[in-house]
Design an enzyme around this catalytic site. Structure first.
Site, PDB file in Angstrom:
ATOM      1  N   THR A 167      29.998  30.668  34.203  1.00 41.75           N
ATOM      2  CA  THR A 167      30.745  31.488  33.255  1.00 41.75           C
ATOM      3  C   THR A 167      30.963  30.955  31.844  1.00 41.75           C
ATOM      4  OG1 THR A 167      31.948  32.230  35.222  1.00 41.75           O
ATOM      5  CG2 THR A 167      32.846  32.889  33.125  1.00 41.75           C
ATOM      6  N   ARG A 195      27.236  40.854  44.965  1.00 49.97           N
ATOM      7  CA  ARG A 195      28.492  40.099  44.863  1.00 49.97           C
ATOM      8  C   ARG A 195      29.035  40.165  43.444  1.00 49.97           C
ATOM      9  NH1 ARG A 195      30.341  35.507  41.574  1.00 49.97           N
ATOM     10  NH2 ARG A 195      32.007  34.479  42.731  1.00 49.97           N
ATOM     11  N   ASP A 198      35.161  37.118  39.618  1.00 46.63           N
ATOM     12  CA  ASP A 198      36.324  37.447  38.798  1.00 46.63           C
ATOM     13  C   ASP A 198      35.982  37.932  37.399  1.00 46.63           C
ATOM     14  OD1 ASP A 198      36.949  34.902  36.654  1.00 46.63           O
ATOM     15  OD2 ASP A 198      35.569  34.512  38.292  1.00 46.63           O
ATOM     16  N   GLY A 219      35.446  29.417  36.772  1.00 44.72           N
ATOM     17  CA  GLY A 219      35.666  28.663  38.002  1.00 44.72           C
ATOM     18  C   GLY A 219      35.218  29.445  39.217  1.00 44.72           C
TER      19      GLY A 219
END
Length: 307
Positions: A167, A195, A198, A219
């Protein structure tokens, strides 16, 4: 209002061979976003510009350089949010799009929706003339994918041992007093097809509200989703915590509650900022009052004058 921008290139155990490129990448991105702000541009324009820079850099897991799913395909997620109006746009599981952050902004500005996924997002991208990219996969990523084709093995290796390529994101405050955030990712290597972590989820991968501030997270996506990390950080700030204290408390809670590691860049509406992480490393950079701050290792901060 003094402008501020903070960017991150992912919280994980960045290996030494990527350290220099990771720092250089976040410094380039923060300068790009700062130029927008210095020219009177909006926080929204600045975070989009910064994240596009990171998506175009193959060092990072977003756009060019994104990791591959279990079928050896790229699936990208991104979000952008305007703190003035709470307008937001997001895309998930998109392919062949070099800059998903810009597609997310188009969802926000050109549709009545907040999120589009997979086929629907691709159809929308084609309708608005978004260029198709066929060069997103790098040779190093293809080799890494060949070494690890099991999703379960991938999760264990990437996150239980904190070796997760991850990310990118940015937060900004413009001269009008508005904040914005943007986050973009290729997700977990060898993830199941479809999938979504966040990154594109409001309140988890990012959130922006002029009444409190802006956050972009990084994360272990499943852990961040469980604690809605971005909104949790802003909750602490609304209770009076500084950006640094709010990020630290929220990351500690995530670690204790769901055993998840990660990081975040945080910016209050008054310009107080933080770059915090519980992984071994996170490349980050910020510019405030013409001073560039950056770091990679815990409790590390360097400064220089922007070029």
């Amino acid at each position: 209002m003094k402008t501020v921008i903070v960017v991150h290139g992912g919280a994980w155990a960045i290996p030494d061979e990527l350290a220099e490129a990771s720092v250089a990448g976040v410094k380039n991105a923060v300068r790009a976003g700062d130029t927008v702000l210095k020219n009177g541009g909006s926080a929204l324009d600045a975070v989009e510009k910064a994240v596009r820079s990171l998506e175009d850099d193959p060092t990072f897991d977003a756009g060019h350089g994104a990791v591959l799913n279990i079928d050896g395909e790229v699936e990208l997620d991104s979000i952008i949010m305007d703190g003035e109006t709470l307008a937001a746009g997001a895309v998930a599981c998109v392919r062949n799009i070099a800059n998903p952050v810009s597609l997310a902004r188009a969802v926000m500005e050109k549709t009545d929706h907040v999120m589009l996924t997979d086929r629907g997002a691709s159809m929308f991208a084609e309708r608005i003339g978004t260029p198709v990219a066929h060069d997103l996969v790098t040779e190093p990523e293809r080799k890494e994918w060949e070494h690890c084709k099991s999703y379960h093995a991938g999760v264990k290796m990437l996150f239980n041992t904190q070796w997760g390529h991850d990310t990118v994101g940015a937060v900004a405050l413009d001269s009008f007093g508005n904040v914005a955030c943007a986050t973009s990712t290729g997700g977990i290597r060898n993830k199941m097809v479809g999938r979504v972590g966040d990154s594109p989820i409001i309140g988890s991968g990012g959130y922006a509200d002029n009444r409190s501030g802006a956050v972009s997270c990084t994360g272990h996506g499943e852990s961040i989703l469980k604690v809605t990390l971005a909104r949790l950080i802003l909750f602490h700030m609304e209770q009076g915590d500084s950006s640094t204290a709010a990020a630290a408390a929220s990351l500690q809670y995530m670690c204790e509650r769901v055993k998840g590691c990660g990081g975040a860049v945080v910016l209050s509406s008054s310009g107080d900022w933080a770059a915090s992480f519980t992984t071994p490393r996170m490349a980050w950079a910020s510019i405030k009052e013409d001073v560039l701050h950056y770091g990679l290792n815990p409790k590390e901060e360097f400064t220089e004058m922007p070029k």
